[in-house]
Design a protein around this motif. Structure first.
Motif, PDB file in Angstrom:
ATOM      1  N   LYS B 366      19.546  20.896  45.674  1.00  0.00           N
ATOM      2  CA  LYS B 366      19.803  21.040  44.234  1.00  0.00           C
ATOM      3  C   LYS B 366      21.189  20.540  43.869  1.00  0.00           C
ATOM      4  O   LYS B 366      21.416  20.035  42.791  1.00  0.00           O
ATOM      5  CB  LYS B 366      19.679  22.514  43.846  1.00  0.00           C
ATOM      6  CG  LYS B 366      18.238  22.972  43.866  1.00  0.00           C
ATOM      7  CD  LYS B 366      18.085  24.334  43.209  1.00  0.00           C
ATOM      8  CE  LYS B 366      16.642  24.761  43.268  1.00  0.00           C
ATOM      9  NZ  LYS B 366      16.450  26.086  43.805  1.00  0.00           N
ATOM     10  N   ASN B 367      22.131  20.715  44.776  1.00  0.00           N
ATOM     11  CA  ASN B 367      23.524  20.453  44.433  1.00  0.00           C
ATOM     12  C   ASN B 367      24.189  19.595  45.513  1.00  0.00           C
ATOM     13  O   ASN B 367      25.092  20.049  46.218  1.00  0.00           O
ATOM     14  CB  ASN B 367      24.243  21.805  44.289  1.00  0.00           C
ATOM     15  CG  ASN B 367      25.652  21.660  43.758  1.00  0.00           C
ATOM     16  OD1 ASN B 367      26.093  20.560  43.417  1.00  0.00           O
ATOM     17  ND2 ASN B 367      26.369  22.769  43.698  1.00  0.00           N
ATOM     18  N   PRO B 368      23.725  18.334  45.678  1.00  0.00           N
ATOM     19  CA  PRO B 368      24.273  17.513  46.767  1.00  0.00           C
ATOM     20  C   PRO B 368      25.765  17.235  46.606  1.00  0.00           C
ATOM     21  O   PRO B 368      26.491  17.162  47.604  1.00  0.00           O
ATOM     22  CB  PRO B 368      23.457  16.221  46.697  1.00  0.00           C
ATOM     23  CG  PRO B 368      22.811  16.203  45.367  1.00  0.00           C
ATOM     24  CD  PRO B 368      22.677  17.618  44.923  1.00  0.00           C
ATOM     25  N   GLU B 369      26.231  17.135  45.360  1.00  0.00           N
ATOM     26  CA  GLU B 369      27.671  16.887  45.156  1.00  0.00           C
ATOM     27  C   GLU B 369      28.470  18.066  45.705  1.00  0.00           C
ATOM     28  O   GLU B 369      29.522  17.887  46.316  1.00  0.00           O
ATOM     29  CB  GLU B 369      28.005  16.703  43.670  1.00  0.00           C
ATOM     30  CG  GLU B 369      27.458  15.435  43.047  1.00  0.00           C
ATOM     31  CD  GLU B 369      25.995  15.579  42.657  1.00  0.00           C
ATOM     32  OE1 GLU B 369      25.532  16.731  42.475  1.00  0.00           O
ATOM     33  OE2 GLU B 369      25.302  14.555  42.560  1.00  0.00           O
ATOM     34  N   GLY B 370      27.941  19.269  45.467  1.00  0.00           N
ATOM     35  CA  GLY B 370      28.611  20.462  45.971  1.00  0.00           C
ATOM     36  C   GLY B 370      28.676  20.447  47.485  1.00  0.00           C
ATOM     37  O   GLY B 370      29.703  20.781  48.090  1.00  0.00           O
ATOM     38  N   GLY B 371      27.571  20.035  48.118  1.00  0.00           N
ATOM     39  CA  GLY B 371      27.545  19.964  49.572  1.00  0.00           C
ATOM     40  C   GLY B 371      28.602  19.007  50.087  1.00  0.00           C
ATOM     41  O   GLY B 371      29.316  19.297  51.059  1.00  0.00           O
ATOM     42  N   MET B 372      28.740  17.845  49.415  1.00  0.00           N
ATOM     43  CA  MET B 372      29.730  16.862  49.869  1.00  0.00           C
ATOM     44  C   MET B 372      31.146  17.369  49.611  1.00  0.00           C
ATOM     45  O   MET B 372      32.048  17.156  50.422  1.00  0.00           O
ATOM     46  CB  MET B 372      29.510  15.538  49.138  1.00  0.00           C
ATOM     47  CG  MET B 372      28.259  14.824  49.630  1.00  0.00           C
ATOM     48  SD  MET B 372      28.156  13.160  48.961  1.00  0.00           S
ATOM     49  CE  MET B 372      26.432  13.064  48.576  1.00  0.00           C
ATOM     50  N   GLU B 373      31.328  18.043  48.478  1.00  0.00           N
ATOM     51  CA  GLU B 373      32.655  18.579  48.163  1.00  0.00           C
ATOM     52  C   GLU B 373      33.063  19.608  49.226  1.00  0.00           C
ATOM     53  O   GLU B 373      34.207  19.651  49.678  1.00  0.00           O
ATOM     54  CB  GLU B 373      32.645  19.217  46.769  1.00  0.00           C
ATOM     55  CG  GLU B 373      33.950  19.880  46.356  1.00  0.00           C
ATOM     56  CD  GLU B 373      35.110  18.900  46.163  1.00  0.00           C
ATOM     57  OE1 GLU B 373      34.858  17.686  46.040  1.00  0.00           O
ATOM     58  OE2 GLU B 373      36.264  19.363  46.158  1.00  0.00           O
ATOM     59  N   GLN B 374      32.073  20.409  49.659  1.00  0.00           N
ATOM     60  CA  GLN B 374      32.365  21.403  50.694  1.00  0.00           C
ATOM     61  C   GLN B 374      32.828  20.695  51.974  1.00  0.00           C
ATOM     62  O   GLN B 374      33.762  21.129  52.635  1.00  0.00           O
ATOM     63  CB  GLN B 374      31.106  22.247  50.940  1.00  0.00           C
ATOM     64  CG  GLN B 374      31.207  23.268  52.052  1.00  0.00           C
ATOM     65  CD  GLN B 374      32.243  24.339  51.757  1.00  0.00           C
ATOM     66  OE1 GLN B 374      32.398  24.779  50.630  1.00  0.00           O
ATOM     67  NE2 GLN B 374      32.990  24.740  52.785  1.00  0.00           N
TER      68      GLN B 374
END
Lengths: 307, 482
Positions: B366-374
């Motif tokens: 749902k939130n791939p950008e969040g995963g990359m930011e992490q």
């Protein structure tokens, strides 16, 4: 008055039949359908590949090895487990010395033994397998320590690390963990055999062995037969899978010496990401299990004894 | 006699029919949703969160209010390092709900159904014995391309891109064919021969740089009742950690590349034979700890930390994993494989080092950008240092150890890398062909040889057969060194 009968029966049977169809028949049908696809299990796009998976399975050495081990387990495990259980149950119920007021009785302390035998049954097979894994540890395990203590220091097998021993180590664990259940089951069966039969046999001077084969076993036959099927299915299915998965090298090793069909299904689906091929092997397992049940029922058929 | 109570001639009343069909409906509805969650369900969630606005503080455009779900492999490194980094995420995006964190050893059992159903978490540490096959995930378009992360400015220095802060080889490991980066290897693992400086000193010895010294040292140890080597006999695919760089050292790195490319007769290279024979000699001369073929990785490491064996092939996670049984004065160190003889193609110091702990962001999350930011947060110097301190392993971030007091094991890893320089090899069998590497080459091949049940010649023939079969197998995806 009669013509509403079928509608009534159908009305009541509909729900269970529907449940059965949805939760039993439908998954089987689905599996058979997937066995003709190249589904990976990791994504939902896949194609039909016809009989490719089946021809691959027939050429697959590991499949044949797994099949061989599964069949060996299905033959040996019930034989040894039920044999031991019958012996123990007989000793606990009728095998004891004659005492006052009782023509037949178990050996001294039989109530205690019954609990002791049943005890492994309350432990999960995973725990049992883990415990035995420690016992089989070749450097610090109980078995090799015992061998050392009795002066057999040169004899220090690798147990689960040895392809010739590993499968038998697994069998021992499965027997240990299931025999108690059958002791209790057969004890219950033996308790319902009328005492007069034994008294009559004793008066006629029959030995314990004769008593066992002429009275106990025939009257217990139905129980033994269901036990046989039950044990065979355990050996082909979940129990063997768990023990092999937890205990053995690899798992399934060393050198594929302990791999069994359900484990191979699991590895193909969940490690190699070939769920389509795994369902094909699953269909193979289904056929083996049904053949096993059919053969046992056929061979075991004999006249029912009433008492 | 009728069964229908004789009330009416109809058998069933209208009410009963309605009641019954309602009951059926109650069962049928959840069942249908259960079935639709099965294999044939339509993958892909349409509920991706909206992207946020990009800014200097938020270069990936993370939605600041969206939830983030992370699943960590709970193995040798534990999960605390990830929890710490997730706190940083919540500090950076205070409006987002607390990061949903879970840790498991059973990555595949838990996540495979979620991939299949199209609802995977946003960031996964796809590691351990139940690692999902990365080749299949890439081939089936289940992973998000991490190029935006690689091109984003690094957390500490906005002038540098993330890709420029990584150790050599890490980014390439995450590629399969072409440019997209599918996997971010977070840890940096040094593989080799692990030993205790203290135990070697007790034998009056230094780490053997040649095979003759190795054999002499093992002989010396044997006389004192200590074994030379042990290894996880239940998982003999640890042996390649020192065996593969040994092969590369003898015959050059092309030998390993050919093996990775599944070229015909790659295993019949004389370097492979020489290396196998050298290891087999360890068995023949009785330098392997008795019972080793029946030990798990933990059990063999324990025998080793107890000082019953001098050497164990392993990776740099062993320091953390063996910590509970390691004596205080153990002085754990790693060494590069000893030289076989003077004609070796590569110098002493050639070592296997590569990325570990593969992190992936699923394409359908749902939130791939969040995963990359992490991941970007985890690749900051602060998080990287935290990881190194907590779990005694290097990260993919180049450097990041300045000012830290390193343990002997970690320091020896840094030294070994410095000494190796260019001569770091990175065999890819274990991430390209997991089954071939672990079960066939490892357990059925090398494991049997080291247990003394097959000769090197037989083993090579057997392994070549497995490799040829893998090369022919159309159901697995094949890769080549670029």
């Amino acid at each position: 008055m009669q013509h509403g009968k079928y509608r009534f029966i159908v009305g009541f049977l509909a729900a269970p039949l529907a449940l059965y169809a949805i939760f039993v028949i439908w998954p089987f049908a689905q599996s058979i359908y997937y066995s003709f696809t190249d589904w990976t299990g990791l994504s939902s796009d896949f194609q039909m590949v016809g009989f490719d998976n089946y021809s691959r399975m027939l050429d697959d050495d590991i499949f044949w090895k797994s099949l061989q081990h599964s069949v060996l387990l299905a033959l040996l495990l019930p034989l040894v487990t039920l044999g031991l259980a019958l012996f123990f149950a007989f000793m606990l119920n009728v095998g004891g010395r004659r005492r006052k007021n009782a023509a037949v009785a178990g050996v001294r302390g039989s109530a205690f033994y019954k609990i002791a035998y049943f005890f492994p049954q309350v432990l999960s097979i995973v725990i049992v397998a883990l415990l035995f894994q420690f016992a089989f540890n070749p450097t610090s395990g109980m078995l090799n320590a015992t061998l050392k203590a009795v002066g057999l220091k040169s004899l220090q097998p690798d147990w689960l690390g040895d392809p010739d021993l590993a499968l038998y180590c697994v069998m021992v664990v499965l027997i240990w963990s299931t025999v108690g259940f059958f002791v209790v089951l057969f004890s219950a069966g033996m308790a319902s055999i009328p005492k007069d039969f034994y008294e009559a046999a004793l008066l006629d001077g029959a030995s314990r062995i004769t008593t066992f084969f002429k009275i106990t076993l025939p009257l217990l036959w139905d129980t033994v037969q269901s036990g046989w099927v039950y044990m065979g299915i355990l050996a082909l299915g979940v129990e063997a899978f768990t023990a092999v998965q937890v205990m053995t090298v690899g798992p399934g090793g060393p050198d594929y010496s302990t791999t069994v069909l359900p484990l191979y299904v699991y590895q193909t689906a969940f490690r190699d990401a070939q769920a389509g091929y795994a369902t094909t092997i699953g269909v193979g397992l289904l056929i083996v299990t049904m053949l096993f049940a059919a053969i046992v029922m056929r061979l075991g058929r004999r006249e029912r004894l009433e008492f | 006699m009728g069964f229908t109570s004789g009330r009416t001639n109809e058998g069933l009343g209208r009410r009963d029919v309605i009641k019954r069909s309602a009951a059926l409906g109650l069962i049928a509805v959840p069942t249908m949703s259960f079935l639709s969650a099965c294999a044939s369900s339509d993958g892909g969630s349409d509920e991706k969160v909206e992207k946020g606005t990009k800014s200097a503080k938020n270069p990936l455009g993370v939605n600041e209010t969206a939830a983030l779900e992370v699943v960590i492999f709970n193995g040798g490194f534990g999960e605390q390092y990830a929890i710490d980094a997730e706190k940083k995420y919540n500090e950076a995006f205070p409006k987002a709900p607390k990061v949903k964190h879970s840790a498991t050893e059973k990555i595949q059992s838990i996540l495979q159904p979620r991939f299949n159903g199209g609802t995977p978490p946003d960031l996964i540490d796809n590691s351990g014995a139940e690692q999902m096959d990365m080749g299949v995930l890439v081939g089936k378009k289940q992973l998000a391309d991490l190029t935006p992360l690689m091109d984003a400015p690094s957390y500490d220095d906005p002038a540098k891109k993330v890709r420029d802060t990584l150790r050599p080889g890490v980014l390439e490991m995450g590629q399969f064919d072409g440019d997209p980066v599918w996997v971010m290897y977070y840890a940096y693992t040094v593989y080799g021969v692990w030993y205790s400086q203290t135990n070697l000193e007790k034998l009056d010895a230094a780490y053997p740089e040649t095979w003759d010294e190795m054999l002499a040292l093992c002989e010396k140890a044997k006389k004192k009742g200590i074994a030379g080597w042990t290894y996880p006999g239940k998982y003999p695919y640890y042996l390649p950690f020192s065996l593969y760089p040994f092969i590369a050292k003898i015959g050059g790195r092309e030998v390993l590349d050919k093996i990775d490319n599944l070229e015909p007769n790659a295993w019949k290279d004389p370097a492979v034979k020489a290396a196998f024979e050298a290891y087999y000699e360890l068995f023949q001369k009785g330098y392997i700890l008795k019972g080793t073929p029946g030990l798990t990785h933990i059990q063999s490491q324990t025998e080793w930390t107890k000082g019953k064996a001098l050497f164990i092939p392993n990776g740099s996670w062993v320091e953390n994993e063996a910590a509970p049984t390691t004596p205080g004065d153990f002085k754990m160190m790693v060494g590069a494989p000893s030289s076989l003889d003077a004609s070796d193609k590569l110098p002493f110091g050639t070592v296997w080092a590569s990325g570990g702990e593969p992190f992936i962001v699923p394409a359908n999350s749902k939130n791939p950008e969040g995963g990359m930011e992490q991941l970007r947060i985890m690749l900051s110097e602060e998080s990287s240092k935290n990881f190194t301190q907590k779990v005694k392993s290097l990260t993919a971030l180049n450097g990041g150890t300045d000012g830290l007091t390193l343990s002997t094991a970690l320091q020896s890893g840094v030294d070994v890398l410095a000494k190796a320089g260019e001569n770091v090899v990175n065999p890819r069998l274990q991430d390209w062909y997991a089954k071939l590497q672990k079960e066939q080459i490892g357990i059925a091949g090398i494991g049997e040889m080291m247990a003394g049940r097959a000769t090197p010649a037989e083993t090579i023939k057997k392994i070549q057969g497995f490799a040829d079969a893998a090369a022919k197998d159309q159901s697995i995806k094949h890769y080549k060194h670029q």
